[in-house]
Structure formats: C-alpha cells, structure tokens
Enzyme design. Structure first.
Site, PDB file in Angstrom:
ATOM      1  N   GLY A  53      77.551 -36.054  50.024  1.00 34.20           N
ATOM      2  CA  GLY A  53      77.216 -35.084  51.063  1.00 34.20           C
ATOM      3  C   GLY A  53      76.204 -34.062  50.565  1.00 34.20           C
ATOM      4  O   GLY A  53      75.250 -33.716  51.273  1.00 34.20           O
ATOM      5  N   ASP A 110      75.255 -25.240  42.027  1.00 31.29           N
ATOM      6  CA  ASP A 110      76.644 -24.853  41.852  1.00 31.29           C
ATOM      7  C   ASP A 110      76.950 -23.862  42.953  1.00 31.29           C
ATOM      8  O   ASP A 110      76.247 -22.853  43.103  1.00 31.29           O
ATOM      9  CB  ASP A 110      76.925 -24.239  40.479  1.00 31.29           C
ATOM     10  CG  ASP A 110      78.423 -24.302  40.167  1.00 31.29           C
ATOM     11  OD1 ASP A 110      78.972 -25.421  40.142  1.00 31.29           O
ATOM     12  OD2 ASP A 110      79.048 -23.254  39.971  1.00 31.29           O
ATOM     13  N   PHE A 153      81.189 -30.758  54.736  1.00 34.18           N
ATOM     14  CA  PHE A 153      82.103 -31.219  53.694  1.00 34.18           C
ATOM     15  C   PHE A 153      82.730 -29.998  53.038  1.00 34.18           C
ATOM     16  O   PHE A 153      82.389 -28.855  53.337  1.00 34.18           O
ATOM     17  CB  PHE A 153      81.374 -32.091  52.667  1.00 34.18           C
ATOM     18  CG  PHE A 153      80.168 -31.427  52.027  1.00 34.18           C
ATOM     19  CD1 PHE A 153      80.285 -30.719  50.848  1.00 34.18           C
ATOM     20  CD2 PHE A 153      78.915 -31.521  52.627  1.00 34.18           C
ATOM     21  CE1 PHE A 153      79.188 -30.107  50.259  1.00 34.18           C
ATOM     22  CE2 PHE A 153      77.809 -30.920  52.046  1.00 34.18           C
ATOM     23  CZ  PHE A 153      77.944 -30.210  50.866  1.00 34.18           C
ATOM     24  N   TYR A 179      84.811 -26.917  52.263  1.00 35.83           N
ATOM     25  CA  TYR A 179      85.515 -25.910  53.057  1.00 35.83           C
ATOM     26  C   TYR A 179      84.819 -25.620  54.394  1.00 35.83           C
ATOM     27  O   TYR A 179      85.192 -24.684  55.094  1.00 35.83           O
ATOM     28  CB  TYR A 179      85.624 -24.602  52.264  1.00 35.83           C
ATOM     29  CG  TYR A 179      86.478 -24.675  51.011  1.00 35.83           C
ATOM     30  CD1 TYR A 179      87.774 -24.157  50.984  1.00 35.83           C
ATOM     31  CD2 TYR A 179      85.982 -25.242  49.848  1.00 35.83           C
ATOM     32  CE1 TYR A 179      88.544 -24.210  49.827  1.00 35.83           C
ATOM     33  CE2 TYR A 179      86.747 -25.303  48.686  1.00 35.83           C
ATOM     34  CZ  TYR A 179      88.019 -24.782  48.686  1.00 35.83           C
ATOM     35  OH  TYR A 179      88.778 -24.838  47.541  1.00 35.83           O
TER      36      TYR A 179
END
Length: 210
Positions: free
Chosen positions: A18, A75, A166, A168
C-alpha cells in the site's frame, strides 16, 4: 543546493504494498520509476531509532547501500495527544500479533482497538486529537542524504470506517473533513495527507526550478 535525484529509478525502502503504491503515484508525474525493496529481495532492517527521522534514515541508507541505487524511505506514524504521543514510532508494532494473538503478522484492526481501548480507559471526556507524521529520507549509495517532514492533524473516530487506505486510516478523520482517510477517494487523501505534506517539500527541492 541539495543534491537532486532526477528522473530514473528509485528504490522505495518498504515491503508494504500500500505504501509503495501511494509513493509511486506521487512520484510518477516527475519521471521517477519506483522499485520496491521487496522485489529486489532486500531485507528489512531493524527499526531501532527513537524518532521518525532516525528510522527513515536507517531504512534509506540500508536500501541504498544494498542496491547501489538512490533510495527513499518513509517512516510515519500516528501520535495521539491523550496517549502522550503514542503509538508514535511504534505505530506498526502495535499491529504485530503476539504469540497468543494468532498467526504472526500485522492486524491493523487489533491495533486500532488498542488505541481505542486506551482512550476509553481515560474516560468519556478524553481528547481524541491525533496527528499523522511522516518523514521521507533520501539516501545515495555514497552516503549523502536529505530529509523532509510532514504532518496532518485530525481526530480519532470509532468504530473504523471505510475500505480504502491502510493502517490506521479507518479511524483517522483529518481536520476539516467528516470522513476518515479510509473513506476518502485515494486522490483526495494524497492531496492532504502527512505523506503529501512531506512529498510537497521533497518535490519542491528535488524537482522545482533552480
């Protein structure tokens, strides 16, 4: 002037399909062809950093050194105000099943439930404010690097809603909207997300005039 990557191939230091698709869509207009680290058989380095910046650089450097190609790592994570910024850099870890939670792998519904359970324990008046943060790190095989940071504020909804996105996304309602990231059209999410914010900064420096 920061070094530029230009058009061509770029290794995306992720095994998340994703995330690879989302990053690829953002870079395609600039003539960049994205290759996933997974397709090159590159291992995922342990994310031992204490911040998003540290982890993004760690992943980008590992991919660049292993492939010999410029690498981009992301990140990102969810920071919940009432939980002191958690899960933060441990956003994905909260989705990892423990030995007593079934087969190994990530269960994002479980992760969303952990966040909701902790909020519920704080009482009905708990703040549901949250933000997604993203750090993009570029690394060249010779050691040069660049970092771009983005964020988007919002609130947490429950129960999860929506089939897109994807992680949360089904519980995060961005500021100014009444739908979760997972309910938004992917193109709309790309325009307003934390990743889009970081990418706007990357694009301005890497592909802008000058």
């Amino acid at each position: 002037m920061t070094r530029r990557i230009g058009a061509g191939s770029l290794v995306i230091a992720t095994h998340n399909a994703g995330k690879l698709k989302e990053i690829g869509a953002l870079l395609e207009p600039h003539g960049v062809s994205c290759i996933g680290a997974g397709s090159l058989g590159l291992p995922e380095p342990a994310e031992t950093g204490q911040t998003f910046v540290e982890n993004a650089l760690l992943k980008a450097r590992a991919a660049a050194e292993a492939s010999g190609i410029v690498a981009l790592a992301d990140d990102s994570g969810l920071a919940v105000a009432a939980l002191g910024g958690r899960p933060g850099v441990y956003t994905a870890d909260w989705a990892e099943r423990q030995w007593f939670e079934g087969e190994p792998g990530r269960d994002w519904y479980m992760a969303m439930g952990k966040v909701e359970g902790l909020l519920a324990a704080e009482g009905p008046d708990v703040s549901r404010a949250a933000a997604f943060h993203c750090v993009l790190a570029l690394a060249w095989p010779d050691g040069e690097q660049a970092v771009y940071e983005g964020s988007v504020a919002g609130t947490l909804a429950w129960p999860p809603r929506g089939e897109c996105g994807f992680g949360y996304d089904p519980v995060f309602v961005p500021e100014g909207r009444d739908r979760t990231f997972a309910e938004l059209d992917p193109a709309e999410k790309h325009r307003i997300s934390h990743r889009a914010d970081a990418f706007a900064k990357l694009v301005a420096e890497q592909f802008g005039a000058g």
